[in-house]
Scaffold this motif. Structure first.
Motif, short mmCIF file in Angstrom:
data_model
loop_
_atom_site.label_atom_id
_atom_site.label_comp_id
_atom_site.label_asym_id
_atom_site.label_seq_id
_atom_site.Cartn_x
_atom_site.Cartn_y
_atom_site.Cartn_z
N SER A 75 -25.90 -19.13 -80.26
CA SER A 75 -24.93 -20.10 -80.80
C SER A 75 -23.87 -19.44 -81.68
CB SER A 75 -25.67 -21.17 -81.60
OG SER A 75 -26.45 -20.53 -82.60
N GLN A 76 -24.17 -18.24 -82.20
CA GLN A 76 -23.22 -17.50 -83.05
C GLN A 76 -22.60 -18.42 -84.10
OE1 GLN A 76 -20.69 -14.87 -80.50
NE2 GLN A 76 -22.04 -15.55 -78.83
N PRO A 77 -23.44 -18.97 -84.98
CA PRO A 77 -22.95 -20.00 -85.90
C PRO A 77 -22.12 -19.46 -87.06
CG PRO A 77 -25.24 -19.50 -86.40
CD PRO A 77 -24.88 -18.68 -85.17
N TRP A 78 -22.01 -18.12 -87.16
CA TRP A 78 -21.29 -17.50 -88.28
C TRP A 78 -19.78 -17.51 -88.08
CZ3 TRP A 78 -25.35 -14.67 -85.79
CH2 TRP A 78 -24.94 -14.06 -84.60
N ARG A 79 -19.08 -17.56 -89.18
CA ARG A 79 -17.62 -17.38 -89.20
C ARG A 79 -17.33 -16.47 -90.38
NH1 ARG A 79 -18.89 -19.66 -85.35
NH2 ARG A 79 -18.21 -21.67 -84.51
N PHE A 80 -16.24 -15.73 -90.32
CA PHE A 80 -15.91 -14.80 -91.40
C PHE A 80 -14.45 -14.96 -91.81
CE2 PHE A 80 -19.29 -12.90 -88.88
CZ PHE A 80 -20.25 -12.67 -89.86
N VAL A 81 -14.18 -14.78 -93.08
CA VAL A 81 -12.78 -14.67 -93.53
C VAL A 81 -12.62 -13.29 -94.15
CG1 VAL A 81 -10.89 -15.68 -94.86
CG2 VAL A 81 -12.79 -17.14 -94.12
N LEU A 82 -11.72 -12.51 -93.58
CA LEU A 82 -11.39 -11.18 -94.14
C LEU A 82 -10.26 -11.41 -95.14
CD1 LEU A 82 -11.33 -9.37 -90.70
CD2 LEU A 82 -12.91 -8.79 -92.57
N VAL A 83 -10.50 -11.09 -96.39
CA VAL A 83 -9.49 -11.37 -97.42
C VAL A 83 -8.94 -10.05 -97.98
CG1 VAL A 83 -9.04 -12.50 -99.64
CG2 VAL A 83 -10.77 -13.45 -98.09
N ASP A 84 -7.67 -9.76 -97.66
CA ASP A 84 -7.05 -8.57 -98.27
C ASP A 84 -5.80 -8.96 -99.06
OD1 ASP A 84 -5.36 -9.12 -96.18
OD2 ASP A 84 -5.56 -7.17 -95.20
N ASP A 85 -5.58 -10.25 -99.21
CA ASP A 85 -4.43 -10.73 -99.98
C ASP A 85 -4.72 -10.54 -101.48
OD1 ASP A 85 -1.99 -12.37 -100.46
OD2 ASP A 85 -3.48 -13.72 -101.35
N ARG A 86 -3.86 -9.79 -102.15
CA ARG A 86 -4.09 -9.41 -103.55
C ARG A 86 -4.27 -10.63 -104.46
NH1 ARG A 86 -6.35 -6.54 -106.34
NH2 ARG A 86 -7.23 -5.79 -104.44
N HIS A 87 -3.41 -11.63 -104.28
CA HIS A 87 -3.47 -12.80 -105.16
C HIS A 87 -4.84 -13.49 -105.00
CE1 HIS A 87 -2.48 -16.51 -107.20
NE2 HIS A 87 -2.87 -17.18 -106.12
N THR A 88 -5.28 -13.63 -103.75
CA THR A 88 -6.56 -14.32 -103.52
C THR A 88 -7.71 -13.50 -104.12
OG1 THR A 88 -5.59 -15.09 -101.45
CG2 THR A 88 -7.96 -15.45 -101.74
N ILE A 89 -7.65 -12.18 -103.93
CA ILE A 89 -8.73 -11.32 -104.47
C ILE A 89 -8.77 -11.46 -105.99
CG2 ILE A 89 -9.49 -8.91 -104.81
CD1 ILE A 89 -8.44 -8.31 -101.97
N GLU A 90 -7.59 -11.48 -106.62
CA GLU A 90 -7.58 -11.57 -108.08
C GLU A 90 -8.06 -12.93 -108.58
OE1 GLU A 90 -3.83 -9.90 -109.39
OE2 GLU A 90 -4.53 -7.94 -108.66
N GLU A 91 -7.75 -13.97 -107.83
CA GLU A 91 -8.24 -15.30 -108.20
C GLU A 91 -9.77 -15.37 -108.08
OE1 GLU A 91 -5.66 -16.73 -110.04
OE2 GLU A 91 -6.92 -18.43 -109.41
N VAL A 92 -10.29 -14.84 -106.97
CA VAL A 92 -11.75 -14.83 -106.80
C VAL A 92 -12.38 -14.02 -107.93
CG1 VAL A 92 -13.66 -14.05 -105.31
CG2 VAL A 92 -11.65 -15.14 -104.28
N ALA A 93 -11.73 -12.90 -108.27
CA ALA A 93 -12.25 -12.03 -109.35
C ALA A 93 -12.30 -12.80 -110.67
CB ALA A 93 -11.37 -10.80 -109.48
#
Ligand SMILES: Cc1cc2nc3c(=O)[nH]c(=O)nc-3n(C[C@H](O)[C@H](O)[C@H](O)COP(=O)(O)O)c2cc1C
Length: 268
Positions: free
Chosen positions: A43-61
């Motif tokens: 079923s391959q139920p997994w999905r992934f988001v590759l995040v290399d956007d600086r603003h998003t990384i800093e917000e998550v941080a």
């Protein structure tokens, strides 16, 4: 490195990564090996988001660091995870599981066993430990060139039902493939888990990633290339010990622990 060496070398990276971006080739390799994992009915139920956007990384941080500070200040972290903390080699050697706090500022060492008491919490807060660790965590995440969000398809991920369990099982296998591959290509990986522990902060991450209703955000990791010399954070742990065979393997029934070859009685 051969396969068994990779398995033995796989580990969690607590320290900083090199600032170099992760090549698109490596990013795609990681998600491709993930998809090689087994899943119920393929079923391959997994999905992934590759995040290399600086603003998003800093917000998550920022959210991660704030969550760490809050969990520590309120004592939630220490209370929730107390059974896993070890403070000496002897303790580690006996239990052979959990994480060993083998790096902390000298000023805190005398208090290390008391951090779980109310008085210990006051001392920790007075020394600003939650803020220091929250800021360390923010910097580690912000300094990571890549984040990886792991999601499950909610059509399959139905908690309480067998397919919910199967989905999590398959996701674990997929993540392990990624984890092993990082070891083979000079990368490191670490959970960014503190926001998960505070529902409103987890929601903020979901909003940032624009997670739709048909997907469930399950985990976020930080990844990057590992420097030759690893600088250790202010407070750090190691977790290389593993239980002895007799502590987790049985022979034929759960009543007979398996003994390592060297611990078996000599044949008479
Ligand atoms: C379900 C799960 C949750 C974890 N949560 C965290 C975490 O919140 N932060 C972290 O740094 N590592 C986390 N880890 C990594 C473990 O701490 C680590 O795998 C363990 O201590 C063994 O160390 P090793 O991976 O270096 O062999 C998690 C691992 C798993 C499988």
């Amino acid at each position: 490195m051969n396969f068994l060496e990779v398995v033995k070398r796989r580990k969690t990276t607590n320290g900083p990564f090199l600032p170099d971006p992760v090549s698109t080739e490596h990013q795609h390799l990681l998600v491709e090996v993930a998809a090689m994992a087994p899943s119920h009915f393929n079923s391959q139920p997994w999905r992934f988001v590759l995040v290399d956007d600086r603003h998003t990384i800093e917000e998550v941080a920022r959210i991660s660091g704030e969550s760490m500070t809050r969990l520590l200040e309120e004592g939630t972290f220490w209370k929730r995870y107390r059974p896993y903390f070890r403070f000496s080699e002897e303790e580690m050697d006996e239990k052979r599981d959990g994480i060993h706090f083998d790096q902390m500022p000298g000023v805190l060492k005398p208090f290390r066993r008391q951090i779980f008491s109310d008085a210990g919490q006051v001392v920790m807060n007075r020394f600003g430990v939650p803020r220091t660790l929250g800021e360390d965590n923010r910097k580690l995440v912000a300094g990571s060139p890549l984040l990886l969000a792991v999601l499950l398809d909610r059509a399959e991920y139905r908690p309480g039902e067998l397919s919910g369990f199967y989905s999590v099982f398959g996701m674990g296998a997929a993540v392990e493939n990624i984890w092993l591959t990082t070891a083979a290509i000079g990368m490191g990986i670490q959970f960014v888990s503190t926001p998960m522990e505070i529902p409103e902060n987890w929601q903020r991450i979901q909003d940032l990633l624009k997670v739709p209703d048909d997907l469930e955000l399950m985990a976020v990791y930080r990844l990057g290339y590992v420097p030759e010399e690893q600088r250790r954070p202010t407070i750090d742990w190691s977790s290389r010990h593993r239980k002895r065979l007799s502590q987790y393997v049985f022979r034929n029934t759960c009543e007979e622990p398996e003994l390592a070859a060297e611990a078996r009685p000599a044949p008479s």
